[in-house]
Design an enzyme around this catalytic site. Structure first.
Site, PDB file in Angstrom:
ATOM      1  N   CYS A 398      16.331 -12.990  18.835  1.00 29.55           N
ATOM      2  CA  CYS A 398      17.578 -12.390  19.329  1.00 29.55           C
ATOM      3  C   CYS A 398      18.437 -13.454  20.003  1.00 29.55           C
ATOM      4  O   CYS A 398      19.051 -14.259  19.323  1.00 29.55           O
ATOM      5  CB  CYS A 398      17.260 -11.207  20.237  1.00 29.55           C
ATOM      6  SG  CYS A 398      18.620 -10.046  20.326  1.00 29.55           S
ATOM      7  N   HIS A 525      13.785  -7.992  17.067  1.00 30.05           N
ATOM      8  CA  HIS A 525      12.652  -8.287  17.955  1.00 30.05           C
ATOM      9  C   HIS A 525      11.338  -7.925  17.264  1.00 30.05           C
ATOM     10  O   HIS A 525      10.876  -6.793  17.397  1.00 30.05           O
ATOM     11  CB  HIS A 525      12.766  -7.459  19.245  1.00 30.05           C
ATOM     12  CG  HIS A 525      13.869  -7.881  20.142  1.00 30.05           C
ATOM     13  ND1 HIS A 525      13.679  -8.779  21.164  1.00 30.05           N
ATOM     14  CD2 HIS A 525      15.174  -7.545  20.178  1.00 30.05           C
ATOM     15  CE1 HIS A 525      14.840  -8.969  21.796  1.00 30.05           C
ATOM     16  NE2 HIS A 525      15.754  -8.226  21.213  1.00 30.05           N
ATOM     17  N   GLU A 527       8.450  -8.573  18.050  1.00 30.39           N
ATOM     18  CA  GLU A 527       7.341  -8.341  18.983  1.00 30.39           C
ATOM     19  C   GLU A 527       7.058  -6.868  19.234  1.00 30.39           C
ATOM     20  O   GLU A 527       5.925  -6.496  19.534  1.00 30.39           O
ATOM     21  CB  GLU A 527       7.591  -9.070  20.309  1.00 30.39           C
ATOM     22  CG  GLU A 527       8.717  -8.522  21.195  1.00 30.39           C
ATOM     23  CD  GLU A 527      10.085  -9.128  20.899  1.00 30.39           C
ATOM     24  OE1 GLU A 527      10.295  -9.588  19.754  1.00 30.39           O
ATOM     25  OE2 GLU A 527      10.942  -9.119  21.800  1.00 30.39           O
TER      26      GLU A 527
HETATM   27  N1  GLN Z   1      22.578 -11.271  24.846  1.00 33.44           N
HETATM   28  C1  GLN Z   1      22.459 -11.254  23.433  1.00 33.44           C
HETATM   29  C2  GLN Z   1      23.204 -10.077  22.811  1.00 33.44           C
HETATM   30  O1  GLN Z   1      23.560  -9.153  23.496  1.00 33.44           O
HETATM   31  C3  GLN Z   1      21.005 -11.239  23.005  1.00 33.44           C
HETATM   32  C4  GLN Z   1      20.301  -9.986  23.378  1.00 33.44           C
HETATM   33  C5  GLN Z   1      18.801 -10.114  23.301  1.00 33.44           C
HETATM   34  O2  GLN Z   1      18.265 -11.205  23.204  1.00 33.44           O
HETATM   35  N2  GLN Z   1      18.089  -9.010  23.366  1.00 33.44           N
HETATM   36  O3  GLN Z   1      23.443 -10.053  21.639  1.00 33.44           O
END
Ligand code: GLN
Length: 555
Positions: A398, A525, A527
């Site tokens: 992310c 994600h 995970e």
């Molecule tokens: N801050 C980034 C976004 O809003 C990444 C978010 C995250 O890593 N969960 O896209």
């Protein structure tokens, strides 16, 4: 429906969540279908707005629910897929009652904690308990309900009262209460102290609930005389007092419960002895023992913002562990506070800066996990650059993917000021931008949350091979920003390849750097869907690359 309610006493942080999920594991191992509900007596409607510094990571469900990390434990331990409604908070309950009041549903009555809030809690529990979560039709046999906090907290009072009423309405043989407590050892003589548990059980009984089992956390196994004493003062048979002492790893906890016949005590209380079989925990035993005997280590640098509290990245750590176990590797997590890598730090605290770089360079691979806000992002960019230039395996999740795009744009495309619009709204080269799925003008609810499909555009890449060349993958998301579609052509021409995109082709989901042993960024994600026996393919690839075994594995 049979209910197993788990409460906690004396202090928080006893591992109530792990105990409750382990109870679920043992019951499941007896052939029962198990679901779970976590109650968090805070006023937030969900965990989405809470900083990871407060309660640890925000766990994300398939349906986009942002929930307490304990739901992650339940999903991993029970191998189920929960819904946002499996996490009850005070905020959710009050909101539903106030909504009803505004609609006039209470027909002019005075709306009160008892009976309206307590009724809403009971209704919520009974309706959510029957939602199937294991992919099969029909409701589960048992619902494990964990009440967060400690008995006696003002916040949890309405829940305790609702659970008391529930125990009465569903009847004795459908309700089993397990109280998790602490037995500290004090002084030079090392005596196991029962008083704190006595007090918290007394508190519980004053509220109308008597525990059927006690699960006592302690450093060493409980002595028989300790159990006798607890039994006498707490009104619980000695055979129903479980010793949850320290074990080498959490996968031993279900084994500990089985060894003490906890399942029989619970099944007896719930009148399920006739339909349940003996617990089959072979896989758990094997996993717990394998983990204890791992020798070959792999050092993973975790370059993040919330490194002070490891719960902030709980699912990432679990996913690493699942992957490592499947490859017979022992993970060694090397925490690097991203901001310590920054040039600024070198002036302010040169030793700290040098130590952070030393740790980074001493690691076999680098992981930049998700995160929000500006802090530490320049340090993460430096870590991504180091990984790219030195052929060190890199996994960006992310935010970690967005970081690698910024880094590549700056170093390879020469766009020195390239940035994400999140960190620098005025950047001349916004390679990461705000791209909401819904409205651009309404700021609320603009997060892209939950399960979304990623389609592979090219199967000739590490990620596709690791996932076994599917048409698409379904992974969970939690982000607002995206790789700028207008930057993609230039990035690709310079060698950064986007291998997976959403169904519109506008949102970049997977990036890779060919000619690098493992340089992968994902907008999702992975995970959150990793399970002990089914590790996330990306994490497996990552640790294999770190130990020089990825090529052999893929071929
Ligand atoms: N801050 C980034 C976004 O809003 C990444 C978010 C995250 O890593 N969960 O896209």
């Amino acid at each position: 429906m049979k209910y197993v309610v788990v409460t906690g006493g004396v202090v928080s942080g006893l591992g109530k969540g792990v105990t409750a999920s382990s109870i679920g594991v043992v019951l499941k191992a007896c052939g029962l279908r198990v679901t779970s509900i976590k109650i968090d007596p805070y006023l937030n409607t969900d965990a989405g707005t809470i900083s990871p510094f407060e309660h640890g990571e925000v766990f994300v469900l398939d349906d986009g629910g942002e929930v307490d990390l304990d739901l992650g434990n339940y999903e991993r331990f029970l191998d189920v897929t929960l819904t946002r409604d499996n996490n009850i908070t005070t905020g959710k309950i009050y909101q539903s009652v106030i909504d009803r009041e505004r609609r006039g549903d209470y027909l002019g009555k005075t709306v009160q904690v008892i009976p309206h809030i307590t009724d809403a809690i009971k209704d919520w529990i009974t309706s959510v308990a029957v939602i199937p979560v294991d992919g099969r039709v029909g409701p589960a046999d048992v619902c494990v309900i964990e009440l967060g906090g400690t008995v006696g907290d003002i916040e949890s009072m309405p829940f305790i009262e609702a659970l008391r009423q529930l125990s009465y309405s569903v009847g004795q043989e459908n309700f089993c209460l397990i109280h998790v407590s602490l037995v500290p050892v004090l002084g030079v003589v090392g005596e196991q102290k029962t008083k704190p548990t006595q007090h918290s059980v007394r508190e519980l009984r004053a509220l109308g609930l008597t525990p059927h089992l006690l699960a006592c956390r302690s450093a060493q196994p409980l002595l028989d005389q300790t159990k006798e004493k607890l039994s006498q003062f707490c009104h619980v048979p000695a055979g129903n007092i479980l010793s949850i002492h320290d074990v080498p790893n959490i996968w031993h906890v279900p084994l500990l419960l089985r060894y003490q016949d906890a399942h029989n005590a619970i099944l007896k209380q719930l009148n399920l002895l006739s339909i349940a079989g003996p617990p089959d925990l072979q896989e758990w035993t094997k996993r717990a023992e394998t983990f204890d005997n791992l020798t070959e280590t792999v050092k993973v640098a975790m370059v993040g913002k919330y490194t002070g509290l490891s719960d902030s990245y709980l699912s990432v750590l679990k996913a690493l562990l699942h992957a490592c176990i499947s490859c017979s590797l022992k993970p060694v997590i090397q925490w690097v506070a991203a901001s310590d890598l920054e040039d600024e730090k070198a002036k302010e605290a040169p030793q700290v800066h040098a130590a952070a770089w030393e740790t980074l360079k001493d690691s076999a691979c680098i992981l930049v996990p998700g995160g929000f806000g500006n802090r530490g992002t320049e340090g993460m960019i430096l870590a991504a650059k180091f990984a790219r230039e030195n052929q060190v395996p890199y996994l960006g999740i992310c935010l970690g993917m967005q970081i690698s795009v910024i880094e590549f744009a700056r170093s390879v495309l020469g766009l020195e000021k390239a940035n994400s619009a999140e960190f620098d709204p005025d950047t001349p080269d916004p390679v990461v931008i705000f791209m909401p799925e819904g409205s651009r003008t309404h700021m609320g609810n603009t997060m892209r949350l939950g399960s979304r499909k990623t389609f592979f555009c090219d199967h000739n890449c590490i990620t596709s091979k690791l996932y076994n060349n599917p048409d698409h993958v379904d992974e969970r998301h939690r982000h607002r920003y995206e790789v700028n579609p207008d930057s993609v052509e230039a990035l690709e021409a310079a060698g950064l390849k986007f291998m997976g995109k959403d169904e519109t082709g506008r949102r970049m989901e997977i990036l890779e750097l060919p000619n690098h042993p493992f340089y992968v960024g994902v907008q999702f994600h992975p995970e959150f869907k990793s399970r002990p026996g089914r590790p996330s393919p990306l994490f497996t690839g990552f640790v294999l690359a770190a130990s020089g075994r990825l090529k052999a594995y893929l071929s």
